[in-house]
Design an enzyme around this catalytic site. Structure first.
Site, PDB file in Angstrom:
ATOM      1  N   CYS A  54       0.823  -1.218   0.000  1.00 31.58           N
ATOM      2  CA  CYS A  54       0.000   0.000   0.000  1.00 31.58           C
ATOM      3  C   CYS A  54       0.851   1.259   0.000  1.00 31.58           C
ATOM      4  CB  CYS A  54      -0.885   0.055   1.244  1.00 31.58           C
ATOM      5  SG  CYS A  54      -1.358  -1.514   1.950  1.00 31.58           S
ATOM      6  N   ASP A  86      -3.460  -2.711   7.758  1.00 34.39           N
ATOM      7  CA  ASP A  86      -4.469  -3.585   8.343  1.00 34.39           C
ATOM      8  C   ASP A  86      -4.366  -5.029   7.886  1.00 34.39           C
ATOM      9  OD1 ASP A  86      -5.269  -1.287   9.511  1.00 34.39           O
ATOM     10  OD2 ASP A  86      -7.322  -1.313   8.756  1.00 34.39           O
ATOM     11  N   CYS A 127      -2.655   3.345   2.882  1.00 36.91           N
ATOM     12  CA  CYS A 127      -3.361   2.294   3.616  1.00 36.91           C
ATOM     13  C   CYS A 127      -4.394   2.896   4.548  1.00 36.91           C
ATOM     14  CB  CYS A 127      -2.377   1.427   4.392  1.00 36.91           C
ATOM     15  SG  CYS A 127      -3.137  -0.092   5.018  1.00 36.91           S
ATOM     16  N   LYS A 129      -5.959   3.680   7.506  1.00 37.58           N
ATOM     17  CA  LYS A 129      -6.057   4.772   8.479  1.00 37.58           C
ATOM     18  C   LYS A 129      -5.200   5.966   8.099  1.00 37.58           C
ATOM     19  CE  LYS A 129      -8.637   1.843  10.390  1.00 37.58           C
ATOM     20  NZ  LYS A 129      -8.367   0.820   9.378  1.00 37.58           N
ATOM     21  N   SER A 475     -13.559  -4.766   8.619  1.00 39.98           N
ATOM     22  CA  SER A 475     -12.804  -4.307   7.457  1.00 39.98           C
ATOM     23  C   SER A 475     -13.777  -3.892   6.361  1.00 39.98           C
ATOM     24  CB  SER A 475     -11.923  -5.449   6.949  1.00 39.98           C
ATOM     25  OG  SER A 475     -11.429  -5.173   5.659  1.00 39.98           O
TER      26      SER A 475
END
Length: 572
Positions: A54, A86, A127, A129, A475
Protein backbone atom coordinates in the site's frame (compact mmCIF):
# COMPACT_ATOMS: atom_id res chain seq x y z
CA UNK A 1 7.15 40.60 -7.99
CA UNK A 2 6.11 37.49 -6.04
CA UNK A 3 2.40 36.70 -5.85
CA UNK A 4 2.95 35.41 -2.30
CA UNK A 5 3.09 37.70 0.71
CA UNK A 6 5.55 35.92 3.00
CA UNK A 7 4.71 38.35 5.81
CA UNK A 8 1.26 36.73 6.00
CA UNK A 9 2.46 33.09 5.96
CA UNK A 10 3.48 30.84 8.87
CA UNK A 11 6.98 30.29 7.44
CA UNK A 12 7.88 33.92 8.22
CA UNK A 13 8.55 32.71 11.77
CA UNK A 14 11.50 30.59 10.59
CA UNK A 15 12.76 32.55 7.59
CA UNK A 16 12.20 36.33 7.77
CA UNK A 17 14.20 38.99 9.63
CA UNK A 18 17.64 39.22 11.28
CA UNK A 19 16.43 37.29 14.35
CA UNK A 20 15.80 34.26 12.11
CA UNK A 21 19.41 34.02 10.91
CA UNK A 22 20.03 30.85 13.00
CA UNK A 23 16.96 29.25 11.44
CA UNK A 24 18.05 30.13 7.91
CA UNK A 25 21.48 28.63 8.58
CA UNK A 26 19.87 25.19 8.68
CA UNK A 27 18.37 25.74 5.23
CA UNK A 28 21.71 26.89 3.84
CA UNK A 29 23.18 23.68 5.30
CA UNK A 30 20.81 21.72 3.04
CA UNK A 31 21.95 23.61 -0.05
CA UNK A 32 18.91 25.90 -0.30
CA UNK A 33 19.50 29.26 -1.97
CA UNK A 34 18.53 32.58 -0.41
CA UNK A 35 15.85 33.21 -3.03
CA UNK A 36 14.25 29.83 -2.27
CA UNK A 37 14.13 30.53 1.47
CA UNK A 38 12.05 33.57 0.55
CA UNK A 39 9.37 31.36 -1.03
CA UNK A 40 6.42 29.64 0.71
CA UNK A 41 7.40 26.40 2.43
CA UNK A 42 5.29 23.43 1.32
CA UNK A 43 5.14 20.22 3.35
CA UNK A 44 5.06 16.99 1.37
CA UNK A 45 3.88 14.48 3.98
CA UNK A 46 4.36 10.86 2.96
CA UNK A 47 3.12 7.72 4.69
CA UNK A 48 5.60 5.76 2.59
CA UNK A 49 7.42 2.75 4.05
CA UNK A 50 8.30 -0.89 3.46
CA UNK A 51 5.56 -2.26 5.72
CA UNK A 52 3.20 -3.25 2.90
CA UNK A 53 2.57 -2.70 -0.84
CA UNK A 54 0.00 0.00 0.00
CA UNK A 55 2.82 2.35 0.90
CA UNK A 56 5.79 1.41 -1.27
CA UNK A 57 5.29 4.03 -4.00
CA UNK A 58 4.34 6.96 -1.77
CA UNK A 59 7.82 8.40 -1.23
CA UNK A 60 8.48 8.43 -4.98
CA UNK A 61 5.15 10.19 -5.57
CA UNK A 62 5.90 12.75 -2.85
CA UNK A 63 9.30 13.40 -4.41
CA UNK A 64 7.67 13.86 -7.81
CA UNK A 65 5.46 16.55 -6.30
CA UNK A 66 8.57 18.64 -5.60
CA UNK A 67 8.69 19.60 -9.27
CA UNK A 68 5.14 20.91 -9.16
CA UNK A 69 5.76 22.94 -6.01
CA UNK A 70 8.90 24.49 -7.53
CA UNK A 71 7.04 25.18 -10.75
CA UNK A 72 4.36 26.99 -8.74
CA UNK A 73 6.86 29.14 -6.86
CA UNK A 74 7.23 27.24 -3.58
CA UNK A 75 9.95 25.42 -1.64
CA UNK A 76 9.09 21.72 -1.07
CA UNK A 77 9.97 20.02 2.24
CA UNK A 78 9.27 16.28 2.50
CA UNK A 79 8.78 14.34 5.74
CA UNK A 80 7.34 10.94 6.63
CA UNK A 81 4.73 9.61 9.01
CA UNK A 82 3.83 6.08 10.10
CA UNK A 83 1.25 3.58 8.95
CA UNK A 84 -0.18 0.41 10.40
CA UNK A 85 -1.23 -1.81 7.53
CA UNK A 86 -4.47 -3.58 8.34
CA UNK A 87 -3.94 -6.62 6.13
CA UNK A 88 -0.83 -7.49 8.14
CA UNK A 89 -2.17 -6.34 11.52
CA UNK A 90 -5.41 -8.32 10.99
CA UNK A 91 -6.49 -11.18 13.22
CA UNK A 92 -4.06 -10.71 16.12
CA UNK A 93 -3.03 -8.17 18.77
CA UNK A 94 -1.43 -5.93 16.14
CA UNK A 95 -4.88 -4.79 15.03
CA UNK A 96 -5.21 -2.86 18.31
CA UNK A 97 -2.68 -0.42 16.83
CA UNK A 98 -4.62 0.25 13.62
CA UNK A 99 -7.22 2.86 14.59
CA UNK A 100 -4.83 4.37 17.12
CA UNK A 101 -2.46 4.99 14.20
CA UNK A 102 -5.03 7.31 12.60
CA UNK A 103 -4.63 9.69 15.53
CA UNK A 104 -0.84 9.31 15.58
CA UNK A 105 -0.67 10.08 11.85
CA UNK A 106 -2.81 13.20 12.24
CA UNK A 107 -0.85 14.28 15.32
CA UNK A 108 2.55 13.68 13.74
CA UNK A 109 1.69 15.59 10.57
CA UNK A 110 0.30 18.41 12.69
CA UNK A 111 3.41 18.54 14.85
CA UNK A 112 5.84 18.53 11.94
CA UNK A 113 3.94 21.31 10.16
CA UNK A 114 3.60 23.34 13.37
CA UNK A 115 7.20 22.86 14.40
CA UNK A 116 8.64 23.91 11.04
CA UNK A 117 5.99 26.54 10.21
CA UNK A 118 5.02 25.17 6.81
CA UNK A 119 2.60 27.19 4.69
CA UNK A 120 0.84 24.39 2.79
CA UNK A 121 0.51 20.63 2.76
CA UNK A 122 0.32 17.91 0.12
CA UNK A 123 -0.35 14.57 1.81
CA UNK A 124 0.34 11.13 0.31
CA UNK A 125 -1.31 8.07 1.87
CA UNK A 126 -2.01 4.50 0.82
CA UNK A 127 -3.36 2.29 3.62
CA UNK A 128 -6.66 2.50 5.46
CA UNK A 129 -6.06 4.77 8.48
CA UNK A 130 -3.41 6.91 6.81
CA UNK A 131 -6.03 8.42 4.46
CA UNK A 132 -8.37 9.84 7.11
CA UNK A 133 -5.38 10.60 9.35
CA UNK A 134 -3.83 12.75 6.63
CA UNK A 135 -7.09 14.54 5.83
CA UNK A 136 -7.75 15.11 9.55
CA UNK A 137 -4.37 16.85 9.81
CA UNK A 138 -5.26 19.06 6.83
CA UNK A 139 -8.53 20.13 8.43
CA UNK A 140 -6.89 20.63 11.83
CA UNK A 141 -4.07 22.80 10.48
CA UNK A 142 -6.24 24.52 7.87
CA UNK A 143 -3.34 25.49 5.64
CA UNK A 144 -3.95 25.14 1.88
CA UNK A 145 -3.82 21.38 1.28
CA UNK A 146 -4.28 18.65 -1.33
CA UNK A 147 -4.71 14.96 -0.58
CA UNK A 148 -3.14 12.38 -2.92
CA UNK A 149 -3.92 8.66 -2.70
CA UNK A 150 -1.06 6.39 -3.66
CA UNK A 151 -3.35 4.22 -5.77
CA UNK A 152 -4.73 0.72 -5.57
CA UNK A 153 -3.10 -2.58 -6.40
CA UNK A 154 -3.97 -4.36 -9.62
CA UNK A 155 -6.10 -7.49 -9.18
CA UNK A 156 -4.40 -10.85 -8.96
CA UNK A 157 -5.39 -13.72 -11.25
CA UNK A 158 -6.21 -17.19 -9.97
CA UNK A 159 -7.89 -19.94 -11.94
CA UNK A 160 -8.99 -17.49 -14.62
CA UNK A 161 -10.59 -14.88 -12.34
CA UNK A 162 -9.62 -11.62 -10.65
CA UNK A 163 -8.79 -12.02 -6.95
CA UNK A 164 -7.89 -9.78 -4.02
CA UNK A 165 -6.46 -10.40 -0.56
CA UNK A 166 -10.03 -11.01 0.68
CA UNK A 167 -10.11 -14.20 -1.38
CA UNK A 168 -7.11 -15.37 0.65
CA UNK A 169 -8.79 -14.56 3.98
CA UNK A 170 -11.90 -16.46 2.87
CA UNK A 171 -9.81 -19.37 1.60
CA UNK A 172 -8.51 -19.77 5.15
CA UNK A 173 -12.11 -20.51 6.19
CA UNK A 174 -12.53 -23.00 3.34
CA UNK A 175 -9.28 -24.67 4.35
CA UNK A 176 -10.62 -25.03 7.91
CA UNK A 177 -13.81 -26.54 6.45
CA UNK A 178 -11.79 -29.00 4.39
CA UNK A 179 -12.97 -27.60 1.05
CA UNK A 180 -9.71 -25.83 0.04
CA UNK A 181 -6.59 -27.98 -0.24
CA UNK A 182 -3.44 -26.49 1.30
CA UNK A 183 -1.73 -26.34 -2.10
CA UNK A 184 -4.59 -24.21 -3.46
CA UNK A 185 -4.39 -21.84 -0.50
CA UNK A 186 -0.63 -21.56 -1.00
CA UNK A 187 -1.00 -20.93 -4.73
CA UNK A 188 -3.65 -18.28 -4.12
CA UNK A 189 -1.65 -16.38 -1.52
CA UNK A 190 1.24 -16.05 -3.97
CA UNK A 191 -0.79 -14.35 -6.72
CA UNK A 192 -3.51 -12.39 -4.88
CA UNK A 193 -1.39 -9.24 -4.47
CA UNK A 194 0.67 -8.80 -7.65
CA UNK A 195 2.52 -5.55 -6.84
CA UNK A 196 2.39 -2.04 -5.42
CA UNK A 197 -0.81 -0.44 -4.18
CA UNK A 198 -3.60 -0.69 -1.62
CA UNK A 199 -6.26 -3.42 -1.56
CA UNK A 200 -8.18 -3.33 -4.82
CA UNK A 201 -11.82 -3.68 -3.78
CA UNK A 202 -14.06 -1.00 -2.31
CA UNK A 203 -12.51 -1.59 1.07
CA UNK A 204 -11.52 1.18 3.49
CA UNK A 205 -8.56 2.58 1.50
CA UNK A 206 -10.45 2.96 -1.77
CA UNK A 207 -13.56 4.15 0.08
CA UNK A 208 -11.61 6.98 1.71
CA UNK A 209 -9.86 7.69 -1.60
CA UNK A 210 -13.32 8.28 -3.09
CA UNK A 211 -14.08 10.51 -0.09
CA UNK A 212 -11.00 12.60 -0.93
CA UNK A 213 -12.43 13.45 -4.34
CA UNK A 214 -16.06 13.75 -3.24
CA UNK A 215 -15.25 16.10 -0.37
CA UNK A 216 -13.08 18.27 -2.62
CA UNK A 217 -9.58 17.70 -1.16
CA UNK A 218 -8.20 15.70 -4.11
CA UNK A 219 -7.73 16.58 -7.76
CA UNK A 220 -10.55 15.30 -10.00
CA UNK A 221 -10.25 11.66 -11.08
CA UNK A 222 -6.86 11.25 -9.46
CA UNK A 223 -7.43 8.64 -6.78
CA UNK A 224 -8.69 5.60 -8.68
CA UNK A 225 -5.57 5.51 -10.88
CA UNK A 226 -3.75 2.29 -9.84
CA UNK A 227 -0.41 2.62 -8.06
CA UNK A 228 1.67 0.97 -10.82
CA UNK A 229 0.45 3.39 -13.54
CA UNK A 230 3.03 5.95 -14.66
CA UNK A 231 0.37 8.66 -14.66
CA UNK A 232 0.57 8.74 -10.86
CA UNK A 233 3.76 10.78 -11.23
CA UNK A 234 1.91 13.41 -13.27
CA UNK A 235 -0.84 13.49 -10.63
CA UNK A 236 1.73 14.17 -7.92
CA UNK A 237 3.35 16.96 -9.93
CA UNK A 238 -0.06 18.49 -10.64
CA UNK A 239 -0.91 18.39 -6.93
CA UNK A 240 2.34 20.18 -6.08
CA UNK A 241 1.63 22.88 -8.65
CA UNK A 242 -2.03 23.30 -7.66
CA UNK A 243 -1.33 23.68 -3.95
CA UNK A 244 0.62 26.83 -4.83
CA UNK A 245 -2.53 28.21 -6.47
CA UNK A 246 -4.34 27.50 -3.21
CA UNK A 247 -1.62 29.34 -1.26
CA UNK A 248 -1.97 32.35 -3.56
CA UNK A 249 -5.76 32.34 -3.14
CA UNK A 250 -5.61 31.28 0.53
CA UNK A 251 -8.25 28.65 -0.20
CA UNK A 252 -8.17 26.38 2.83
CA UNK A 253 -9.57 22.94 3.73
CA UNK A 254 -12.33 24.32 5.94
CA UNK A 255 -13.50 26.50 3.04
CA UNK A 256 -13.87 23.29 1.03
CA UNK A 257 -15.05 20.75 3.60
CA UNK A 258 -18.40 22.21 4.61
CA UNK A 259 -21.29 20.19 5.99
CA UNK A 260 -22.66 19.90 2.44
CA UNK A 261 -19.30 18.49 1.33
CA UNK A 262 -19.41 15.89 4.11
CA UNK A 263 -22.88 14.87 2.94
CA UNK A 264 -21.53 14.56 -0.62
CA UNK A 265 -18.76 12.31 0.68
CA UNK A 266 -21.18 10.11 2.61
CA UNK A 267 -23.39 9.75 -0.48
CA UNK A 268 -20.44 8.59 -2.57
CA UNK A 269 -19.55 6.01 0.12
CA UNK A 270 -23.12 4.66 0.02
CA UNK A 271 -23.29 4.72 -3.78
CA UNK A 272 -20.10 2.63 -4.01
CA UNK A 273 -21.08 0.12 -1.30
CA UNK A 274 -18.06 1.42 0.61
CA UNK A 275 -16.53 0.51 3.92
CA UNK A 276 -18.46 0.89 7.17
CA UNK A 277 -15.28 2.52 8.49
CA UNK A 278 -16.31 5.68 6.64
CA UNK A 279 -18.94 6.11 9.35
CA UNK A 280 -16.04 6.36 11.80
CA UNK A 281 -13.70 8.50 9.71
CA UNK A 282 -16.14 11.10 8.36
CA UNK A 283 -17.23 12.15 11.88
CA UNK A 284 -13.57 12.29 12.93
CA UNK A 285 -12.74 14.55 9.98
CA UNK A 286 -15.80 16.70 10.70
CA UNK A 287 -14.62 17.08 14.30
CA UNK A 288 -11.42 18.68 12.99
CA UNK A 289 -13.49 21.27 11.10
CA UNK A 290 -15.91 21.98 13.94
CA UNK A 291 -18.84 20.40 12.09
CA UNK A 292 -21.35 18.16 13.88
CA UNK A 293 -21.64 15.10 11.67
CA UNK A 294 -21.90 11.83 13.54
CA UNK A 295 -22.84 8.23 12.77
CA UNK A 296 -26.54 9.08 12.69
CA UNK A 297 -26.00 11.87 10.15
CA UNK A 298 -23.94 9.49 8.01
CA UNK A 299 -26.61 6.79 8.30
CA UNK A 300 -29.36 9.22 7.26
CA UNK A 301 -27.44 10.08 4.09
CA UNK A 302 -26.77 6.39 3.43
CA UNK A 303 -30.49 5.61 3.71
CA UNK A 304 -31.34 8.20 1.04
CA UNK A 305 -28.69 7.11 -1.49
CA UNK A 306 -28.95 4.39 -4.16
CA UNK A 307 -26.22 1.80 -4.63
CA UNK A 308 -24.66 2.57 -8.02
CA UNK A 309 -21.12 1.19 -8.35
CA UNK A 310 -20.73 -2.59 -8.70
CA UNK A 311 -17.54 -2.96 -6.66
CA UNK A 312 -16.11 -5.78 -4.53
CA UNK A 313 -16.73 -7.12 -1.93
CA UNK A 314 -20.48 -6.81 -2.58
CA UNK A 315 -20.11 -6.56 -6.37
CA UNK A 316 -17.91 -7.69 -9.23
CA UNK A 317 -15.27 -5.04 -9.94
CA UNK A 318 -12.15 -3.48 -8.41
CA UNK A 319 -10.64 0.02 -8.36
CA UNK A 320 -8.81 -0.45 -11.65
CA UNK A 321 -12.14 -1.16 -13.33
CA UNK A 322 -13.65 1.92 -11.66
CA UNK A 323 -10.78 4.00 -13.07
CA UNK A 324 -11.23 2.60 -16.56
CA UNK A 325 -14.98 3.26 -16.35
CA UNK A 326 -14.30 6.95 -15.70
CA UNK A 327 -13.45 7.16 -12.02
CA UNK A 328 -15.16 8.86 -9.11
CA UNK A 329 -16.21 11.80 -11.26
CA UNK A 330 -18.05 9.50 -13.67
CA UNK A 331 -20.03 8.23 -10.68
CA UNK A 332 -20.61 11.77 -9.42
CA UNK A 333 -21.77 12.81 -12.92
CA UNK A 334 -24.85 10.63 -12.66
CA UNK A 335 -25.31 11.36 -8.96
CA UNK A 336 -25.43 15.10 -9.62
CA UNK A 337 -27.87 14.52 -12.49
CA UNK A 338 -30.12 12.71 -10.03
CA UNK A 339 -29.96 15.48 -7.46
CA UNK A 340 -27.89 13.37 -5.07
CA UNK A 341 -24.99 15.82 -4.67
CA UNK A 342 -24.52 19.49 -3.85
CA UNK A 343 -22.63 20.84 -6.86
CA UNK A 344 -21.93 24.23 -5.25
CA UNK A 345 -19.22 22.94 -2.90
CA UNK A 346 -15.71 24.25 -3.57
CA UNK A 347 -12.83 21.93 -4.43
CA UNK A 348 -9.03 22.19 -4.57
CA UNK A 349 -9.28 23.09 -8.25
CA UNK A 350 -10.67 26.46 -7.18
CA UNK A 351 -13.87 25.52 -8.99
CA UNK A 352 -17.04 24.02 -7.59
CA UNK A 353 -17.78 20.31 -7.68
CA UNK A 354 -20.49 20.98 -10.26
CA UNK A 355 -18.08 22.89 -12.50
CA UNK A 356 -15.60 20.01 -12.31
CA UNK A 357 -18.34 17.50 -13.11
CA UNK A 358 -19.43 19.56 -16.13
CA UNK A 359 -16.07 18.69 -17.70
CA UNK A 360 -16.92 14.96 -17.60
CA UNK A 361 -18.88 13.21 -20.36
CA UNK A 362 -21.08 10.31 -19.26
CA UNK A 363 -19.95 6.97 -20.66
CA UNK A 364 -22.99 4.74 -21.25
CA UNK A 365 -20.86 1.80 -22.41
CA UNK A 366 -18.99 1.09 -19.16
CA UNK A 367 -20.41 -1.62 -16.86
CA UNK A 368 -19.18 -0.62 -13.41
CA UNK A 369 -21.25 2.50 -12.67
CA UNK A 370 -25.04 2.43 -12.96
CA UNK A 371 -27.14 5.51 -13.79
CA UNK A 372 -28.92 7.16 -10.86
CA UNK A 373 -32.35 6.18 -12.20
CA UNK A 374 -31.37 2.53 -12.78
CA UNK A 375 -29.47 1.63 -9.58
CA UNK A 376 -28.25 -1.76 -8.44
CA UNK A 377 -30.50 -1.30 -5.39
CA UNK A 378 -32.60 1.75 -4.49
CA UNK A 379 -30.89 2.38 -1.15
CA UNK A 380 -27.24 2.57 -0.25
CA UNK A 381 -24.82 -0.24 0.38
CA UNK A 382 -24.34 0.74 4.04
CA UNK A 383 -27.12 1.06 6.66
CA UNK A 384 -27.28 2.58 10.15
CA UNK A 385 -29.04 0.69 12.95
CA UNK A 386 -30.36 1.70 16.35
CA UNK A 387 -32.26 -0.06 19.11
CA UNK A 388 -32.11 -1.50 22.59
CA UNK A 389 -28.84 -3.34 21.87
CA UNK A 390 -27.27 -0.21 20.38
CA UNK A 391 -28.83 2.98 21.78
CA UNK A 392 -25.92 5.02 20.37
CA UNK A 393 -26.17 3.26 17.02
CA UNK A 394 -24.44 0.62 14.92
CA UNK A 395 -23.75 0.07 11.24
CA UNK A 396 -23.91 -2.74 8.66
CA UNK A 397 -22.87 -3.07 5.02
CA UNK A 398 -25.73 -4.61 3.03
CA UNK A 399 -24.27 -4.31 -0.49
CA UNK A 400 -24.64 -7.69 -2.17
CA UNK A 401 -26.63 -9.21 0.72
CA UNK A 402 -29.84 -11.14 0.10
CA UNK A 403 -31.03 -11.34 3.68
CA UNK A 404 -31.79 -8.08 5.51
CA UNK A 405 -33.57 -9.43 8.62
CA UNK A 406 -32.13 -11.80 11.20
CA UNK A 407 -33.25 -13.09 14.59
CA UNK A 408 -31.45 -15.69 16.63
CA UNK A 409 -29.91 -16.63 19.98
CA UNK A 410 -26.72 -14.90 21.11
CA UNK A 411 -23.37 -16.68 21.26
CA UNK A 412 -21.08 -14.40 23.28
CA UNK A 413 -17.31 -13.94 23.13
CA UNK A 414 -15.24 -11.39 25.04
CA UNK A 415 -12.50 -11.15 22.39
CA UNK A 416 -12.00 -11.75 18.69
CA UNK A 417 -9.51 -14.54 19.37
CA UNK A 418 -12.13 -16.53 21.27
CA UNK A 419 -14.63 -16.10 18.45
CA UNK A 420 -12.12 -17.02 15.75
CA UNK A 421 -11.13 -20.17 17.64
CA UNK A 422 -14.79 -21.22 17.75
CA UNK A 423 -15.15 -20.56 14.02
CA UNK A 424 -12.03 -22.59 13.23
CA UNK A 425 -13.33 -25.44 15.39
CA UNK A 426 -16.67 -25.20 13.51
CA UNK A 427 -18.31 -24.59 16.87
CA UNK A 428 -20.77 -21.97 15.60
CA UNK A 429 -24.35 -23.04 14.95
CA UNK A 430 -26.40 -21.81 12.03
CA UNK A 431 -28.98 -19.22 13.01
CA UNK A 432 -27.08 -17.77 15.96
CA UNK A 433 -25.95 -14.18 16.51
CA UNK A 434 -22.23 -14.15 17.29
CA UNK A 435 -21.49 -11.34 19.77
CA UNK A 436 -17.88 -10.12 20.05
CA UNK A 437 -17.48 -7.49 22.76
CA UNK A 438 -14.82 -5.57 24.68
CA UNK A 439 -13.31 -4.74 21.29
CA UNK A 440 -14.52 -1.11 21.18
CA UNK A 441 -12.30 2.00 21.07
CA UNK A 442 -11.79 2.01 24.85
CA UNK A 443 -12.30 -1.66 25.66
CA UNK A 444 -10.02 -3.15 23.02
CA UNK A 445 -8.37 -0.79 23.25
CA UNK A 446 -8.23 0.23 19.62
CA UNK A 447 -11.50 -1.06 18.10
CA UNK A 448 -10.10 -3.94 16.08
CA UNK A 449 -11.40 -5.08 12.71
CA UNK A 450 -12.83 -8.59 12.50
CA UNK A 451 -11.95 -9.59 8.94
CA UNK A 452 -10.18 -12.80 9.94
CA UNK A 453 -13.32 -14.00 11.72
CA UNK A 454 -15.87 -12.79 9.16
CA UNK A 455 -13.86 -14.09 6.21
CA UNK A 456 -13.44 -17.46 7.90
CA UNK A 457 -17.21 -17.62 8.46
CA UNK A 458 -17.75 -16.88 4.78
CA UNK A 459 -15.23 -19.51 3.81
CA UNK A 460 -17.15 -22.02 5.90
CA UNK A 461 -20.32 -21.13 3.98
CA UNK A 462 -21.82 -19.42 7.04
CA UNK A 463 -21.63 -15.84 5.74
CA UNK A 464 -25.39 -15.22 5.77
CA UNK A 465 -26.39 -18.16 7.98
CA UNK A 466 -25.25 -16.34 11.12
CA UNK A 467 -25.11 -12.69 12.13
CA UNK A 468 -22.13 -11.11 13.86
CA UNK A 469 -22.46 -8.14 16.21
CA UNK A 470 -19.55 -6.27 17.79
CA UNK A 471 -18.54 -3.04 19.46
CA UNK A 472 -15.41 -3.34 17.33
CA UNK A 473 -15.12 -2.66 13.61
CA UNK A 474 -15.18 -4.55 10.35
CA UNK A 475 -12.80 -4.31 7.46
CA UNK A 476 -14.12 -2.66 4.32
CA UNK A 477 -13.55 -6.10 2.87
CA UNK A 478 -16.04 -7.76 5.22
CA UNK A 479 -19.23 -9.18 3.76
CA UNK A 480 -22.14 -11.01 5.33
CA UNK A 481 -24.56 -10.00 8.10
CA UNK A 482 -21.97 -8.15 10.20
CA UNK A 483 -22.92 -5.28 12.49
CA UNK A 484 -20.17 -3.09 13.96
CA UNK A 485 -19.66 0.09 15.98
CA UNK A 486 -22.30 -1.00 18.53
CA UNK A 487 -22.55 1.71 21.14
CA UNK A 488 -22.28 2.32 23.96
CA UNK A 489 -19.43 -0.17 23.90
CA UNK A 490 -19.12 -2.98 26.41
CA UNK A 491 -16.29 -1.30 28.33
CA UNK A 492 -18.67 1.59 29.05
CA UNK A 493 -21.37 -0.77 30.27
CA UNK A 494 -23.44 -0.66 27.10
CA UNK A 495 -26.20 -3.26 26.62
CA UNK A 496 -23.81 -5.43 24.60
CA UNK A 497 -21.92 -6.08 27.86
CA UNK A 498 -25.08 -7.56 29.41
CA UNK A 499 -25.94 -10.11 26.70
CA UNK A 500 -25.77 -13.76 27.71
CA UNK A 501 -25.67 -16.90 25.59
CA UNK A 502 -29.13 -17.73 24.29
CA UNK A 503 -30.58 -14.22 24.56
CA UNK A 504 -32.67 -13.51 21.45
CA UNK A 505 -31.40 -10.66 19.25
CA UNK A 506 -33.42 -9.17 16.39
CA UNK A 507 -31.85 -7.23 13.52
CA UNK A 508 -33.72 -5.51 10.68
CA UNK A 509 -31.49 -3.73 8.17
CA UNK A 510 -34.52 -2.48 6.26
CA UNK A 511 -36.16 -0.87 9.29
CA UNK A 512 -32.75 0.13 10.73
CA UNK A 513 -33.23 -1.62 14.09
CA UNK A 514 -31.18 -3.87 16.37
CA UNK A 515 -32.77 -5.07 19.59
CA UNK A 516 -31.95 -7.29 22.55
CA UNK A 517 -35.20 -9.10 23.37
CA UNK A 518 -34.68 -9.40 27.13
CA UNK A 519 -36.90 -7.92 29.89
CA UNK A 520 -35.71 -4.65 31.40
CA UNK A 521 -35.86 -6.16 34.90
CA UNK A 522 -33.49 -8.95 33.89
CA UNK A 523 -31.09 -6.45 32.33
CA UNK A 524 -31.22 -4.24 35.42
CA UNK A 525 -30.15 -7.16 37.62
CA UNK A 526 -27.30 -8.02 35.24
CA UNK A 527 -26.20 -4.39 35.20
CA UNK A 528 -26.05 -4.29 38.99
CA UNK A 529 -23.69 -7.30 38.91
CA UNK A 530 -21.54 -6.05 36.00
CA UNK A 531 -17.99 -4.79 36.50
CA UNK A 532 -15.77 -3.38 33.75
CA UNK A 533 -12.81 -5.68 33.06
CA UNK A 534 -9.26 -4.39 32.89
CA UNK A 535 -8.03 -4.13 29.30
CA UNK A 536 -4.52 -5.21 30.26
CA UNK A 537 -2.69 -2.08 29.11
CA UNK A 538 -1.02 -0.03 31.86
CA UNK A 539 1.29 2.16 29.78
CA UNK A 540 2.15 3.26 26.27
CA UNK A 541 0.09 4.47 23.34
CA UNK A 542 -2.81 2.07 23.89
CA UNK A 543 -3.11 3.08 27.56
CA UNK A 544 -3.19 6.75 26.60
CA UNK A 545 -5.67 6.14 23.77
CA UNK A 546 -8.09 4.21 26.01
CA UNK A 547 -8.18 7.13 28.43
CA UNK A 548 -8.82 9.85 25.87
CA UNK A 549 -10.92 8.21 23.14
CA UNK A 550 -14.56 9.11 22.71
CA UNK A 551 -17.49 7.00 21.45
CA UNK A 552 -17.55 5.37 18.04
CA UNK A 553 -20.69 7.22 16.90
CA UNK A 554 -18.74 10.51 17.17
CA UNK A 555 -15.71 9.15 15.30
CA UNK A 556 -13.65 7.68 18.18
CA UNK A 557 -11.72 10.93 18.44
CA UNK A 558 -9.28 11.87 21.18
CA UNK A 559 -9.72 15.64 21.43
CA UNK A 560 -12.55 18.22 21.27
CA UNK A 561 -11.73 19.38 17.75
CA UNK A 562 -12.26 22.78 16.18
CA UNK A 563 -15.19 23.72 18.40
CA UNK A 564 -12.78 24.15 21.33
CA UNK A 565 -10.00 25.95 19.41
CA UNK A 566 -8.68 29.27 20.62
CA UNK A 567 -6.67 29.72 17.42
CA UNK A 568 -6.01 27.98 14.10
CA UNK A 569 -2.46 27.06 13.13
CA UNK A 570 -2.79 28.63 9.66
CA UNK A 571 -3.32 32.05 11.26
CA UNK A 572 -0.21 32.15 13.45
Amino acid sequence: MSRFDKAMLPSRHVSVGPERAPHRSYYYAMGIAEEDIAKPFVALASAGNDSAPCNTTLDAQADAARAGVIQGGGMPRRFNTITVTDGIAMGHQGMKASLVSREVIADSVELSVRGHCYDALVGFAGCDKSLPGMMMAMLRLNVPSIFVYGGSILPGRFEGRDVTVVDVFEAVGRFAAGTCPLQDLTALEKVACPGDGACGGQFTANTMACVGEAIGLSLPNSNMVPAPYSSREQIAIAAGAQVMELVAAQLRPRDICTRAAFENAARVVAATGGSTNAALHLPAMANEAGIEFDLHDVARVFKETPYLADLKPGGQYVARDMHEAGGVYMLMKTMLAGGLLDGDCLTVTGRTLGENIDMVTWNPDQKVIYAWDAPITPTGGVVGLRGSLAPDGAIVKVAGMHRLQFEGPARCFDSEEAAFAAVEARDIAEGCVVVIRYEGPKGGPGMREMLSTTAALYGLGMGEKVALVTDGRFSGATRGFCIGHVGPEAADGGPIALVEDGDPISIDAEAGTIDLLVDDAVLAKRRADWRAPDNGYGSGALWRYARTVGPAYAGAVTHPGATAESHVYADI
